[in-house]
Design an enzyme around this catalytic site. Structure first.
Site, short mmCIF file in Angstrom:
data_model
loop_
_atom_site.label_atom_id
_atom_site.label_comp_id
_atom_site.label_asym_id
_atom_site.label_seq_id
_atom_site.Cartn_x
_atom_site.Cartn_y
_atom_site.Cartn_z
N ARG A 130 6.31 -13.27 1.16
CA ARG A 130 5.95 -13.47 2.55
C ARG A 130 5.06 -14.69 2.68
O ARG A 130 4.49 -15.14 1.68
CB ARG A 130 5.17 -12.24 3.05
CG ARG A 130 5.80 -10.91 2.72
CD ARG A 130 4.76 -9.88 2.25
NE ARG A 130 5.43 -8.67 1.73
CZ ARG A 130 5.81 -7.65 2.49
NH1 ARG A 130 5.55 -7.67 3.77
NH2 ARG A 130 6.43 -6.62 1.96
N GLY B 166 -0.06 6.17 1.29
CA GLY B 166 1.05 5.61 0.52
C GLY B 166 2.40 6.21 0.87
O GLY B 166 3.40 5.93 0.21
N ARG C 1 14.73 0.11 0.07
CA ARG C 1 14.97 -1.15 0.78
C ARG C 1 15.46 -2.21 -0.19
O ARG C 1 14.97 -2.30 -1.32
CB ARG C 1 13.66 -1.58 1.44
CG ARG C 1 13.73 -2.90 2.15
CD ARG C 1 12.63 -3.01 3.18
NE ARG C 1 11.35 -3.38 2.60
CZ ARG C 1 10.25 -3.61 3.34
NH1 ARG C 1 10.29 -3.47 4.66
NH2 ARG C 1 9.13 -3.93 2.78
N ASP D 88 2.17 -11.52 7.15
CA ASP D 88 2.63 -10.71 6.01
C ASP D 88 3.99 -10.08 6.29
O ASP D 88 4.58 -9.49 5.40
CB ASP D 88 1.60 -9.62 5.67
CG ASP D 88 1.29 -8.72 6.85
OD1 ASP D 88 0.78 -9.24 7.86
OD2 ASP D 88 1.57 -7.52 6.79
N GLY E 219 0.81 -1.21 0.00
CA GLY E 219 0.00 0.00 0.00
C GLY E 219 0.85 1.26 0.00
O GLY E 219 0.35 2.35 -0.23
N ARG E 220 2.11 1.10 0.30
CA ARG E 220 3.00 2.29 0.32
C ARG E 220 4.40 1.90 -0.12
O ARG E 220 5.37 2.53 0.27
CB ARG E 220 3.04 2.89 1.70
CG ARG E 220 3.49 1.88 2.73
CD ARG E 220 3.99 2.45 3.99
NE ARG E 220 4.01 1.35 4.95
CZ ARG E 220 4.37 1.47 6.19
NH1 ARG E 220 4.73 2.62 6.64
NH2 ARG E 220 4.37 0.43 6.99
N ASP F 43 10.30 -5.71 7.70
CA ASP F 43 9.31 -4.77 8.23
C ASP F 43 9.61 -4.33 9.66
O ASP F 43 9.04 -4.81 10.63
CB ASP F 43 7.88 -5.32 8.09
CG ASP F 43 7.31 -4.90 6.73
OD1 ASP F 43 8.09 -4.40 5.90
OD2 ASP F 43 6.10 -5.07 6.52
P1 AMP Z 1 2.72 -2.92 7.95
O1 AMP Z 1 2.04 -2.74 9.26
O2 AMP Z 1 3.76 -1.90 7.68
O3 AMP Z 1 3.22 -4.32 7.76
O4 AMP Z 1 1.61 -2.66 6.84
C1 AMP Z 1 0.43 -3.40 6.80
C2 AMP Z 1 -0.38 -3.01 5.57
O5 AMP Z 1 -0.77 -1.65 5.62
C3 AMP Z 1 0.36 -3.19 4.26
O6 AMP Z 1 -0.57 -3.62 3.30
C4 AMP Z 1 0.84 -1.79 3.98
O7 AMP Z 1 1.10 -1.58 2.61
C5 AMP Z 1 -0.32 -0.95 4.46
N1 AMP Z 1 0.09 0.41 4.83
C6 AMP Z 1 0.81 0.78 5.89
N2 AMP Z 1 1.00 2.11 5.91
C7 AMP Z 1 0.39 2.62 4.82
C8 AMP Z 1 0.23 3.94 4.26
N3 AMP Z 1 0.75 5.02 4.85
N4 AMP Z 1 -0.47 4.05 3.12
C9 AMP Z 1 -0.99 2.98 2.50
N5 AMP Z 1 -0.89 1.74 2.97
C10 AMP Z 1 -0.20 1.53 4.11
MG MG Z 2 4.28 -5.32 6.48
#
Ligand code: AMP
Ligand code: MG
Length: 470
Positions: free
Chosen positions: A181, A124, A174, A246, A90-91, A256
Site C-alpha cells: 500500500r 483480530g 483474500r 493504507d 491487525g486482523r 479493503d
Molecule cells: P481498516 O479500516 O480495515 O483498513 O483497518 C485499519 C487498521 O485497523 C488496520 O491496521 C487493521 O488491521 C486494524 N483492524 C481493523 N479491525 C481490526 C480487528 N478486529 N482487530 C485488530 N485490528 C483491526
Molecule cells: Mg485497511
C-alpha cells in the site's frame, strides 16, 4: 485428494522488519460458506481439495499448509487525513504467494485470522457481515472488469465476536496482486529507513510495474493505475468509503471493502460510511482524494529520488493524475452514452446528463441501462423540463446501443440486497448469497431470472449508512 498449495513467498524473503512472522490463531469449528471455484482454478489450486477437511482447516488458519510462511505486514497510513505511524495487519495474515496459471504472482491472505502484534485494541477477528459483503462486492467488481482483490473463500469460524452485540465470526480468504500500500512506503519513510524503502520500491516495481524505471517511474506508473481505477469506480457509481493511504494499493487494485457502496440515486455528494462524517470520501471527491494519496506516496519516495531537488518532478508526476483521470473518465462516459471516444459532444452530454440525474435523484445504474436498452428512464428524470432537450441532443448523435450495453451493467451489488443477504446468512440461509453471486457474475448480460435484482430499493429499503465492520 491432498491439498497442495505451491507457495513461493517473495515478501517473506524481504528483511524481517517488513513484517512479523505470525501463524493464524485456530478457530473452534470452521465451516466453508462460499468457495470461488473459478478463482481456485485460475490460481492452479484444486477446488475439491480446498473444500475437503484438510483444505478448510488451511483456509480457516487451523493448520498451516506446507510452504506457507504466515506473517502480518507492517504499514502506516493517513486515516481521514490524520497520520498514524503504525497500523499493520491487525486482523489479517498473509499465508504466502502463488504464481497463477497466467504467470501472475498472487497473495493469499486470511482476513479475520486472529490477533497479531499490530492488533492494538482489536480482537483480530471479523464477523460474517463484512466477510460476505467483501466476498460479494469484490467478486462483482471483478465481473465488471475492474481491478480488485478477489475472494477465494468465506468461512464461518464457529465462534462469536463481540461488537455492539454478539455476532457470528467469519474469515475471508483474500487474493491480491499484493498487499503493498502507499502506507507500506510511508511506514519506512517515516522511520528514515532508506534501505527498506529501496528494497520495497524494487519489489513493487518487479511485481506490479516492471516497465517502470526507479522510484520516479514507480510513482508515474502508480499514478496512471490509480487514475484508471478511480475512473472505473466513477463509471459504475462505486463509493469506496475509506480511501485512506493504507487502503491504496500500489498494484492499482481496489482493496479493503469496508463501508463501500454502489450509488442508488445519483448525487456527487453521496456518502454512505457511518464514520465519514464530513464526506471526505464522497463519490465525487474520490479523484481528488486519490491524487492526495498519491502526493503522500511521492513524499514517501522522495528520499529515493534524491530528496528536495526531485520535488518539482515528483509534483509534476502527481499533478499528472488530473489529466490522466479526465481522459479515462471521458472514455468511459463516452461509452456509457454510446458515443465515440473522440466525439466532442460526449463529455458535455455526459456531464449534463449527470446534472439532470442529480436534480431528479435518478438511479445511476438504472438510468444508464435504460438508455442502453431503449427502455423508459426513471420517471423523475423524464419529468424534468430539460429532459426532452437533452434526449433530443443525445439521440441526434446516433448512440451505439450495443456499445452501451457492454459499458452499463444491469446488475450491481445493491446495498439493500447485500444487507438482506447478510441477514439471511446470519439466520443460516445461504440461498440469497448464492443467488447474488450468480447474478453478479453476469452484470452486462443478465439472466432474465435475475431481473428482480435490477430494481433500485423502495423508499423503505434504502440503505443510507454502511459500517466498517471492524
Ligand atoms: P481498516 O479500516 O480495515 O483498513 O483497518 C485499519 C487498521 O485497523 C488496520 O491496521 C487493521 O488491521 C486494524 N483492524 C481493523 N479491525 C481490526 C480487528 N478486529 N482487530 C485488530 N485490528 C483491526
Ligand atoms: Mg485497511
Amino acid at each position: 485428494m491432498t491439498l497442495r498449495l505451491p507457495f513461493d513467498n517473495s515478501y517473506a524473503r524481504l528483511p524481517e522488519r517488513f513484517f512479523v512472522r505470525q501463524p493464524p490463531v485456530p478457530v473452534a469449528a470452521p465451516r466453508l460458506l462460499a468457495l470461488n471455484r473459478p478463482l481456485a482454478e485460475e490460481l492452479g489450486l484444486d477446488a475439491d481439495a480446498l473444500a475437503s477437511e484438510e483444505g478448510v482447516a488451511a483456509l480457516a488458519g487451523n493448520a498451516v499448509p506446507d510452504g506457507a510462511e504466515p506473517l502480518a505486514q507492517a504499514y502506516a497510513g493517513h486515516q481521514f487525513g490524520g497520520w498514524v505511524p503504525r497500523l499493520g495487519d491487525g486482523r489479517a495474515i498473509l499465508l504466502g504467494e502463488v504464481v497463477d496459471r497466467h504467470g501472475r504472482r498472487r497473495d493469499i491472505q486470511l482476513k479475520g485470522a486472529g490477533r497479531t502484534p499490530f492488533s492494538r485494541m482489536g480482537d483480530g477477528r471479523a464477523w460474517l457481515g463484512p466477510v460476505l459483503r467483501e466476498f460479494v462486492v469484490s467478486e462483482a467488481m471483478a465481473a465488471l472488469g475492474i481491478p480488485t482483490t478477489r475472494a477465494l473463500a468465506a468461512l464461518a469460524t464457529g465462534e462469536t465476536v463481540r461488537r455492539e452485540r454478539a455476532l457470528p465470526g467469519a474469515i475471508l480468504v483474500r487474493v491480491a496482486a499484493s498487499h503493498i500500500r502507499v502506507g507500506t512506503f510511508q511506514f519506512f519513510a517515516a522511520r528514515g529507513d532508506e534501505e527498506a524503502l529501496r528494497l520495497l520500491c524494487e519489489h513493487a516495481i518487479a511485481r506490479h510495474h516492471p516497465q517502470a524505471e526507479g522510484p520516479m517511474g514507480l510513482l508515474r506508473a502508480t499514478v496512471a493505475a490509480q487514475a484508471r481505477l478511480v475512473a472505473d469506480w466513477m463509471a459504475v457509481g462505486f463509493v469506496h468509503g475509506v480511501m485512506n493511504t493504507d487502503n491504496t494499493a500500489i498494484s492499482g487494485e481496489t482493496i479493503d471493502y469496508g463501508p463501500c457502496a454502489f450509488l442508488d440515486a445519483y448525487h456527487p455528494d453521496a456518502v454512505f460510511s457511518s464514520i465519514d462524517a464530513w464526506g471526505r470520501y464522497a463519490y465525487g471527491r474520490q479523484p481528488g482524494i486519490a491524487a492526495w494519496n498519491l502526493a503522500q506516496f511521492a513524499s514517501a519516495l522522495l528520499p529515493l529520488m534524491g530528496g528536495e531537488a526531485a520535488i518539482p518532478e515528483a509534483t509534476e508526476a502527481v499533478q499528472g493524475f488530473a489529466p490522466l483521470f479526465e481522459a479515462e473518465w471521458n472514455r468511459r462516459f463516452a461509452a456509457k452514452i454510446g458515443l465515440p471516444e473522440d466525439s466532442p459532444q460526449a463529455r458535455p452530454l455526459a456531464v449534463r446528463l449527470l446534472d439532470l440525474m442529480a436534480a431528479a435523484g435518478a438511479d445511476f445504474t438504472l438510468t444508464f441501462r435504460a438508455l442502453s436498452e431503449e427502455a423508459p428512464v426513471p420517471e423523475a428524470l423524464a419529468a424534468l423540463p430539460e429532459w426532452g432537450d437533452w434526449h433530443a441532443a443525445w439521440t441526434a448523435q446516433d448512440p451505439d446501443r450495443a456499445r452501451m450495453r457492454a459499458a452499463n451493467p444491469a446488475i450491481i451489488p445493491r446495498n439493500h440486497r447485500i444487507e438482506a443477504m447478510i441477514a439471511a446468512a446470519e439466520a443460516g440461509d445461504l440461498a440469497p448469497l448464492e443467488t447474488l453471486r450468480a447474478a453478479l457474475s453476469r452484470p452486462f448480460d443478465p439472466d432474465p431470472a435475475h431481473d428482480p435484482l435490477r430494481a433500485p430499493p423502495r423508499e423503505e429499503e434504502r440503505v443510507l449508512r454502511t459500517f466498517c465492520g471492524t
